[in-house]
Write an enzyme that holds these catalytic residues in place. Structure first.
Site, mmCIF file in Angstrom:
data_model
loop_
_atom_site.group_PDB
_atom_site.id
_atom_site.type_symbol
_atom_site.label_atom_id
_atom_site.label_comp_id
_atom_site.label_asym_id
_atom_site.label_seq_id
_atom_site.Cartn_x
_atom_site.Cartn_y
_atom_site.Cartn_z
ATOM 1 N N GLU A 9 -6.664 3.082 7.396
ATOM 2 C CA GLU A 9 -6.164 2.537 6.110
ATOM 3 C C GLU A 9 -7.215 2.022 5.261
ATOM 4 O O GLU A 9 -7.517 0.810 5.562
ATOM 5 C CB GLU A 9 -4.948 1.807 6.391
ATOM 6 N N ASP B 46 -6.185 0.029 11.866
ATOM 7 C CA ASP B 46 -5.464 -0.788 11.030
ATOM 8 C C ASP B 46 -6.257 -1.490 9.830
ATOM 9 O O ASP B 46 -7.255 -2.119 10.361
ATOM 10 C CB ASP B 46 -4.483 -1.640 11.811
#
Length: 711
Positions: free
Chosen positions: A434, A405
């Site tokens: 990400e 994340d």
């Protein structure tokens, strides 16, 4: 004269900035470290900076204050905590946490700023029950606190009582691997007793390259919570482990559905222990995705059948992983090392204030995560904590990869070391995240984001370019995207179709190889694919929306790179127009298995595309040379893209394959090479079986559709 800021440079050097150095009088200045006054040995000036040399070392266990006349300023340890001097004195490779043995357990906590630490032993893991714990003092060696407690402590619970900067806090061990209810007390367990039958026997099939994976992002609770899921353990790890389940309408659900679909990897949304303030494990009625970490090395208790039992959540998560592995699926863990739920209340901050979180020189926290804090991954013991945690999940739970994340919060060096250390497991673990460009306090060249992808060749990055080009920008609900007959997007689709890994179509390569491109058009964030298509094209029919949905993920599944699917997109999943459903109700977030019955034709189409990709290696090219040698673009019509994967690419059994994407709301005619071509994908059907055989030349491609042909 005003004291602007001061920082500790090394143990005997302080940097002090003032507003007017011409007024500085060295004799008026004193340095106090706790109750001890430190004499200065010398000083030099540069512009408005004064470099003070001290006669004795600063002890970071106490605040250091500079006084001048009636002015005073606290000395910041922020920069020093990232220095070689700090690392050399305080870094340790000693095993941290609890080292359990029947005859006695050793507790180790890294807390260099603490002046005293005690181990507190409890009989109960329920923090609401009154209990006076047994207390054992710990000894300190260069910031490493240790105590050995005799006797068999299995089944007991523990915390640390930490005194730091005159405050006493009771904290949970960051290295705890088990806990009581709501994660507020660590638990002492024998991990060997938490393995289900077959746990070490069943292994997921390993892939040779990331491009061999087809990733399916799912939430443990969402998969089974629907009343008609046919799953007994609704919302639980064990629900994910149930085989052969189906709804009252006869469609497969849960694990059976995933197996029928045919994906290779299941990415589980957070299963680590997240904040009890989001969901109370005692009364788990509230919903939350769980991107707010509390205990990094412990499974979340709301997904277990008994959150009070510290081994239950461990066993049941392992049981789910065992079942997935038994059925030939790899399991990827969604990890959130970039931030904490609320930094000031976190165990990390209470153990060592100011160390674990990235800040500016003025003490204000860096907030690239948008959650009020960024983890300082560049610091050596933070980096070690992240790596230790990943290795623990990979070895103890046998996860097959990790999705990061907000990976762009982390530094390149940490991510590089993670890639290297994970190789020590002997498994070909996937690692991707990400890689957004985030405003965190790191040099631009040190951020682990997509712009620095060439420095992280073994990591994958979510490709927001293909996402926004296919369905329209996530930041603009009116943007139709390529599948909505959006103008001027064909060249970008071409660039994405080759994994954004070559300098084509006036665009520089974004990735070193297509293996780095995680291709997706929807995930848990933002609107579902179906909802975004409805919002951007409010006047089209449901049949047209279905065609757009199929084309969108059809592009994902036939482009070079790593395809990633959001669970439920294969049956037009909706969240009723809720864009950010992180704490919405189950009725918004759950997998609606009745919807699968309604859109079974869309599901079958996805299933066919997945079978096509799995059976034909030409769709899984993994390096630039293969793409350059084997992919040729053909002339296309308006809002269409056509390319040929030629010459038995990647040793495929088919000699030449043509892929055509028609994003236009009308039929397009595409000129293809002469010869006999077998159609295996058209607007209505997808797979590996021949639908029809046609002759080369002009071929008509239906509106809003994909076509795949081979010879």
């Amino acid at each position: 004269m005003q004291l602007l800021r001061c920082s500790l440079i090394n143990f005997t050097t302080i940097s002090l900035f003032v507003d007017d150095i011409s007024q500085f009088d060295y004799r008026k200045l004193t340095v106090k470290n706790g109750e001890v006054t430190i004499l200065t040995d010398d000083y030099t000036t540069y512009a408005n900076e004064i470099i003070l040399k001290l006669k004795s070392m600063v002890d970071i266990k106490f605040h250091c204050i500079i006084s001048y006349d009636d002015l005073s300023k606290s000395v910041s340890y922020h920069s020093f905590c990232s220095s070689k001097e700090f690392h050399d004195k305080y870094y340790t490779e000693e095993k941290l946490g609890v080292d359990y043995h029947k005859e006695g357990s050793t507790f180790r906590l890294w807390a260099p700023a603490s002046t005293s630490v005690n181990v507190l032993i409890y009989e109960s893991g329920d923090f609401t029950l009154p209990e006076k714990p047994r207390k054992y003092p710990m000894s300190d060696t260069n910031g490493l606190w240790e105590a050995r407690v005799k006797g068999n402590l299995k089944g007991y619970f523990y915390t640390y009582e930490v005194k730091v900067y005159n405050e006493v806090n009771e904290v949970v061990d960051p290295y705890a691997v088990a806990c009581g209810v709501n994660g507020l007390r660590g638990a002492i367990v024998d991990l060997k007793e938490t393995n289900p039958t077959g746990f070490r026997t069943y292994k997921a099939p390993e892939i040779n390259n990331y491009t061999d994976a087809i990733i399916y992002e799912a939430n443990v609770r969402d998969l089974s919570i629907h009343p008609d899921s046919g799953i007994k353990h609704k919302g639980k790890y064990l629900g994910l482990a149930e085989e052969g389940t189906e709804s009252s309408k006869g469609v497969s659900t849960g694990l059976a559905h995933i197996l029928e679909l045919g994906v290779t990897h299941v990415q589980l949304m957070p299963v680590f222990d997240y904040s009890y303030l989001s969901v109370d494990e005692r009364h788990p009625y509230k919903y939350n995705w769980g991107y707010d970490p509390q205990n990094y090395n412990i499974p979340e208790g709301t997904y277990s059948t008994d959150p009070y039992n510290p081994t239950c959540r461990i066993y049941e998560l392992k049981k789910a992983i065992t079942q997935l592995h038994k059925n030939g699926l790899a399991v990827i863990m969604d990890v959130v090392y970039n931030h904490i739920y609320k930094y000031e209340d976190s165990n990390l901050e209470k153990i060592f204030p100011g160390y674990y979180f990235r800040a500016y020189e003025d003490g204000s926290l860096s907030n690239g995560s948008g959650c009020g804090n960024d983890i300082a991954s560049e610091r050596s013991m933070v980096r070690r904590f992240i790596i230790d945690s990943l290795l623990y999940w990979a070895t103890e739970y046998d996860f097959d990869g990790f999705r990061f994340d907000l990976m762009g919060i982390h530094d390149v060096d940490t991510m590089t070391e993670i890639c290297e250390k994970l190789k020590s497991t002997g498994k070909n673990l996937m690692l991707y995240g990400e890689g957004w460009h985030l405003n965190t306090n790191l040099r631009e060249d040190q951020k682990a984001n997509i712009y620095n992808s060439f420095k992280l060749k073994e990591a994958g990055f979510f490709n927001d370019l293909i996402r926004d080009t296919i369905k329209g920008s996530v930041f603009n609900i009116h943007d139709k995207g390529f599948v909505g007959d959006g103008e001027g997007k064909a060249d970008t689709i071409k660039f994405c179709a080759v994994g954004c890994s070559l300098d084509w179509f006036n665009k520089p390569a974004a990735f070193y190889s297509p293996s780095q491109s995680i291709n997706y058009c929807s995930c848990h964030d933002n609107y579902t694919l179906w909802d975004k298509l409805k919002l951007s094209s409010p006047y089209v029919s449901e049949e047209e929306l279905k065609a757009m949905n199929k084309l969108a993920d059809g592009i994902v599944l036939t482009s070079m790179g790593v395809p990633f699917l959001h669970a439920g997109s294969e049956f037009c999943r909706t969240k009723e127009g809720v864009e950010n459903s992180y704490n919405s109700t189950d009725t918004i977030n759950r997998m609606d298995w009745h919807r699968k019955s309604k859109y079974l034709d869309v599901f079958e189409y996805y299933k066919g595309l997945i079978r096509l990709r799995k059976e034909h290696r030409a769709f899984r090219l993994y390096d630039r040379a293969q793409i350059s040698d084997h992919i040729e673009f053909l002339p296309g019509g308006r809002s269409s893209v056509a390319f040929m994967i030629k010459d038995h690419a990647n040793n495929d059994t088919w000699k030449d394959i043509i892929v055509i994407y028609n994003g236009a709301a009308h039929v397009n005619t595409i000129l293809i090479p002469s010869g006999q071509w077998h159609v295996v994908v058209n607007k209505h059907k997808a797979g590996t079986e021949v639908i029809e055989t046609i002759e080369g030349g002009n071929v008509s491609v239906e509106a809003t559709s994909i076509m795949v042909l081979y010879r």
